[in-house]
Design a protein around this motif. Structure first.
Motif, short mmCIF file in Angstrom:
data_model
loop_
_atom_site.label_atom_id
_atom_site.label_comp_id
_atom_site.label_asym_id
_atom_site.label_seq_id
_atom_site.Cartn_x
_atom_site.Cartn_y
_atom_site.Cartn_z
N ARG A 430 0.87 -1.18 0.00
CA ARG A 430 0.00 0.00 0.00
C ARG A 430 0.90 1.22 0.00
O ARG A 430 1.76 1.38 0.86
CB ARG A 430 -0.90 0.01 1.24
N GLY A 431 0.75 2.12 -0.99
CA GLY A 431 1.63 3.27 -1.02
C GLY A 431 1.31 4.20 -2.19
O GLY A 431 0.38 3.98 -2.97
N ASP A 432 2.12 5.24 -2.31
CA ASP A 432 2.01 6.27 -3.35
C ASP A 432 2.89 5.82 -4.52
O ASP A 432 4.10 5.81 -4.41
CB ASP A 432 2.49 7.60 -2.79
N PRO A 433 2.32 5.44 -5.66
CA PRO A 433 3.12 4.84 -6.73
C PRO A 433 3.94 5.86 -7.50
O PRO A 433 3.52 6.99 -7.70
CB PRO A 433 2.05 4.21 -7.63
N GLY A 450 -7.29 9.95 -3.65
CA GLY A 450 -6.33 10.09 -2.56
C GLY A 450 -4.89 9.94 -3.03
O GLY A 450 -4.54 10.21 -4.18
N THR A 451 -4.04 9.48 -2.11
CA THR A 451 -2.60 9.38 -2.34
C THR A 451 -2.13 7.96 -2.58
O THR A 451 -1.20 7.72 -3.33
CB THR A 451 -1.84 9.97 -1.14
N ASN A 452 -2.77 6.98 -1.93
CA ASN A 452 -2.27 5.60 -1.93
C ASN A 452 -3.17 4.67 -2.72
O ASN A 452 -4.36 4.92 -2.90
CB ASN A 452 -2.16 5.08 -0.50
N ASN A 453 -2.58 3.56 -3.15
CA ASN A 453 -3.33 2.43 -3.67
C ASN A 453 -2.55 1.16 -3.37
O ASN A 453 -1.51 1.21 -2.69
CB ASN A 453 -3.61 2.60 -5.17
N LEU A 454 -3.03 0.02 -3.83
CA LEU A 454 -2.25 -1.20 -3.80
C LEU A 454 -1.42 -1.25 -5.08
O LEU A 454 -1.96 -1.04 -6.17
CB LEU A 454 -3.14 -2.44 -3.72
N VAL A 455 -0.12 -1.54 -4.96
CA VAL A 455 0.76 -1.49 -6.12
C VAL A 455 1.86 -2.52 -5.96
O VAL A 455 2.32 -2.79 -4.85
CB VAL A 455 1.33 -0.06 -6.31
N THR A 456 2.29 -3.10 -7.07
CA THR A 456 3.38 -4.08 -7.04
C THR A 456 4.72 -3.35 -7.06
O THR A 456 5.25 -3.06 -8.13
CB THR A 456 3.29 -5.03 -8.24
N GLY A 457 5.25 -3.04 -5.87
CA GLY A 457 6.52 -2.32 -5.78
C GLY A 457 6.36 -0.89 -6.25
O GLY A 457 6.49 -0.59 -7.43
N ARG A 458 6.06 0.02 -5.34
CA ARG A 458 5.62 1.37 -5.71
C ARG A 458 6.73 2.21 -6.34
O ARG A 458 6.46 3.18 -7.04
CB ARG A 458 5.07 2.11 -4.49
N LEU A 459 8.02 1.86 -6.12
CA LEU A 459 9.12 2.68 -6.60
C LEU A 459 9.34 2.51 -8.10
O LEU A 459 8.99 1.48 -8.68
CB LEU A 459 10.41 2.35 -5.85
#
Length: 573
Positions: A430-433, A450-459
């Motif tokens: 969970r993070g800001d992609p 918003g700011t966050n979602n579920l993401v596969t490795g946000r960086l």
């Protein structure tokens, strides 16, 4: 002397060249005797087509030249610098104040960049400290900050902390920053949302200009806040000038606040600077006609003070919701709300808020709350000074939601709940992609709310494959959801990006219990990321307690796999 001659009066000339990616931790001063100085430059410079822009820089007779990255293609190796950059832009070596771009990092650790500008093996030099690349310097009445968008720009990172301290220390009345990856762009690359903390630091300290490259075109924006809201008083103007000589990128999206753009003209940006403001001009290479001319005033610095912004909110009668109040600047702000409609109560945490920071406002609506939209005022007080902001609060019809998660807070989703995940990178989080691209967008640098979602490795890393799913399966499971009887529907927003090297063994998948309800497999061609909506009938699960499982897999040979999920909702009817 008339106005035009005053703008062109003799003074120190400084060149800005776009394509930044290196951040230095030293401070360099370029003392200028004249009250007015000229800064010229561009970004994304030398393959084999940068002599024309080098001629423009030379004609400007600059006192200094700085680049914003992607200086030498294809990989920023020492050989690339000597073969392509040196014959054209190398003549400005005694004047240069460079920063690197992502192509420099296609050579491990950007070693070619550091070796060319600092000398082989040297830790410090004109490119700053090896591996950092963030630094500042002064010219005339302006303070310039060179930043490295290839390393961490997150709040609290070494670079962001250094930047805030550097901006507080300068006594110059005007400030500009330059780095490679733009937060705002309508070009082929996605906006680099990882740059937002850097923007916030610059906004909090009343910077005037941000200069970028990365997209090979020209874009000028009206002054705006880090969230993209137009702000003629305190906003920062971004100018993207990736026109130094590399092949053009066409425009692929519309953007708010855009004032001028062009995607077929090489050229440089010329900034004429004094103690109260700037004039900017895009100067095209010979034979081209596109130009741009703009100006602005420097913001009064003084004490940075503080400011408030607040997000709109919607709450159903009998329900609750949260929204965010952001406090920029400095100080400890005590917050309060006024204008709440009958039947709605609120709490604020934390309170007070140490700026820069944010507070969560929790809004609770009684079942008897009357539907409608109200304007809520947020007041903040620091050391006896009070400032306000407003937001719209909508009390909506009673909610039909059984479950909803926009991932702005941790609600209990668990990674690798079954213990069978084996992916080596790109685990769900969970993070800001951050955005990545390879022949089109793969991981989006946006969320649907918003700011966050579920993401596969946000960086994002140095390339599209840096933090994608590798080596197998990654999964994440929702908390238990008890479903009522009757008709039910699952909806969610999703994006899956797969490379041309992805096969049917590579996939993005959503399951309810063990039933697959959504799937995207590799096709052997590029599948670009984009936000899509899925809607699934869950009536067969009525009366049961279920969990939603989201999976992504790099199942065969190594391939590019990225996925995102946002706004998961189960509703009646």
């Amino acid at each position: 002397m008339d106005a035009k001659r005053r703008w062109l009066a003799a003074g120190a000339v400084l060149c800005l060249v776009g394509g930044v990616s290196g951040w230095l931790s030293s401070t360099v001063s370029a003392q200028q005797p004249a009250a007015e100085v000229v800064v010229v430059g561009a970004g994304d410079i030398c393959g084999s087509n940068c002599k024309q822009t080098a001629d423009l820089v030379k004609a400007a007779n600059p006192a200094a030249v700085f680049t914003t990255g992607d200086n030498a293609y294809e990989n920023g190796s020492l050989s690339d610098y000597r073969t392509y950059y040196e014959p054209a832009w190398g003549q400005f070596r005694s004047l240069i104040k460079p920063t690197p771009g992502n192509h420099e990092y296609q050579t491990s650790g950007a070693a070619g960049y550091w070796d060319y500008f600092n000398g082989t093996g040297n830790n410090n030099g004109i490119a700053g400290e090896r591996g950092k690349g963030y630094y500042s310097w002064d010219v005339g009445d302006w303070h310039f900050v060179a930043l490295n968008s290839n390393i961490s720009m997150s709040a609290g990172s070494a670079q962001e902390v250094w930047l805030r301290n550097d901006l507080k220390a300068t006594a110059k009345p005007c400030t500009a920053a330059y780095f490679h990856h733009p937060l705002f762009t309508r070009g082929s690359h996605s906006p680099t949302t990882a740059a937002r903390p850097i923007w916030q630091a610059l906004y909090d300290n009343k910077a005037d200009l941000i200069l970028n490259g990365h997209d090979h075109n020209y874009q000028r924006y009206a002054p705006q806040r880090p969230d993209g809201t137009a702000d003629a008083t305190n906003g920062i103007r971004e100018v993207l000038v990736g026109t130094g000589g590399r092949a053009f990128y066409t425009f692929s999206r519309t953007m708010p606040n855009i004032e001028a753009s062009n995607d077929n003209t090489y050229g440089i940006l010329k900034l004429t600077l004094n103690a109260t403001g700037y004039r900017g001009q895009f100067i095209p290479v010979a034979g081209r006609t596109f130009t741009d001319d703009f100006s602005g005033a420097c913001k009064p610095k003084g004490t940075s003070g503080f400011s408030l912004t607040a997000d709109p909110a919607t709450v159903a009668p009998g329900g609750s919701t949260t929204t965010k109040v952001t406090v920029s600047g400095s100080g400890s702000a005590t917050l309060s709300l006024s204008g709440l409609p009958a039947g709605v109560t609120a709490s604020i945490a934390p309170n007070p808020v140490t700026a820069p920071g944010a507070a969560t406002v929790t809004l609770n609506a009684a079942a008897s709350a009357t539907p409608g939209t109200s304007t809520i005022t947020v007041s903040g007080t620091v050391a006896g000074q009070t400032k306000t902001a407003t937001f719209a609060l909508t009390v909506g019809a009673p909610s039909s939601d059984v479950y909803f998660d926009d991932f702005e807070r941790d609600t209990g989703w668990v990674g690798n709940a079954s213990g069978t995940d084996n992916a080596s990178t790109g685990a769900w989080e969970r993070g800001d992609p951050e955005a990545t691209a390879e022949n089109g967008d793969k991981q989006l640098g946006t969320t649907t709310s918003g700011t966050n979602n579920l993401v596969t490795g946000r960086l994002a890393g140095s390339g599209a494959g840096s933090y994608d799913v590798d080596g197998g399966l990654t999964s994440v499971r929702s908390p238990a959801i008890t479903l009522p009887s009757g008709a039910l529907r699952l909806s969610l927003r999703w994006s899956a990006g797969l490379g041309a090297n992805a096969s049917t063994e590579d996939y993005f998948r959503v399951k309810v219990q063990d039933t697959v309800v959504l799937e995207q497999k590799g096709t052997g061609a590029h599948v670009n990321g984009s936000w899509r909506t899925a809607s699934v009938d869950l009536s067969a699960f009525a009366g049961q307690t279920v969990r939603i499982v989201v999976e992504a897999a790099d199942g065969g040979s190594a391939s590019l796999v990225e996925a995102q999920v946002d706004d998961v909702r189960i509703s009646r009817g």
